[in-house]
Motif scaffolding. Structure first.
Motif, PDB file in Angstrom:
ATOM      1  N   SER A  16      34.403  77.387 -18.704  1.00 40.34           N
ATOM      2  CA  SER A  16      34.759  78.140 -17.495  1.00 40.34           C
ATOM      3  C   SER A  16      34.492  77.313 -16.238  1.00 40.34           C
ATOM      4  N   LEU A  17      33.461  76.463 -16.268  1.00 37.98           N
ATOM      5  CA  LEU A  17      33.186  75.570 -15.134  1.00 37.98           C
ATOM      6  C   LEU A  17      34.317  74.556 -14.979  1.00 37.98           C
ATOM      7  N   LYS A  20      37.360  76.285 -13.354  1.00 37.39           N
ATOM      8  CA  LYS A  20      37.129  76.522 -11.921  1.00 37.39           C
ATOM      9  C   LYS A  20      37.191  75.210 -11.132  1.00 37.39           C
ATOM     10  N   THR A  21      36.529  74.172 -11.625  1.00 35.31           N
ATOM     11  CA  THR A  21      36.485  72.888 -10.923  1.00 35.31           C
ATOM     12  C   THR A  21      37.862  72.254 -10.823  1.00 35.31           C
ATOM     13  N   GLN A  23      40.746  73.725 -10.883  1.00 30.32           N
ATOM     14  CA  GLN A  23      41.570  74.514  -9.960  1.00 30.32           C
ATOM     15  C   GLN A  23      41.211  74.186  -8.516  1.00 30.32           C
ATOM     16  N   GLU A  24      39.911  74.156  -8.222  1.00 33.53           N
ATOM     17  CA  GLU A  24      39.471  73.917  -6.844  1.00 33.53           C
ATOM     18  C   GLU A  24      39.754  72.493  -6.372  1.00 33.53           C
ATOM     19  N   GLU A  29      45.923  74.426 -13.043  1.00 31.54           N
ATOM     20  CA  GLU A  29      45.681  75.738 -13.641  1.00 31.54           C
ATOM     21  C   GLU A  29      45.653  75.614 -15.162  1.00 31.54           C
TER      22      GLU A  29
END
Length: 79
Positions: A16-17, A20-21, A23-24, A29
């Motif tokens: 999950s990290l 998120k990373t 994407q940011e 995606e």
């Protein structure tokens, strides 16, 4: 993924990290394709009453077809 310059390393235990990373930082995606490849266990009834290590692959495929999947478990080694 391999990039010329790596600034992040991820492990599957904390995927999950990574999602998120990515994407940011780069707008990437991540899509969960397990349902498209049938590579998942959440749609099956879990069985744990036996060790399936010696079961034929065909028999396991039949169990999967009817909605069962084996729980991975350690089996005692035979001498």
């Amino acid at each position: 993924m391999v990039y010329q310059d790596c600034s992040d390393y991820f492990c599957l235990e904390n995927f999950s990290l990574a999602i998120k990373t990515l994407q940011e930082k780069i707008g990437f995606e991540v899509s969960d394709a397990r349902s498209l490849t049938n590579h998942r266990t959440d749609a099956f009834e879990m069985l744990d009453e036996a060790c399936y290590a010696d079961m034929a692959v065909f028999d396991i495929a039949v169990m999967k077809e009817v909605g069962n999947v084996q729980v991975m478990q350690l089996c005692t080694m035979r001498s």
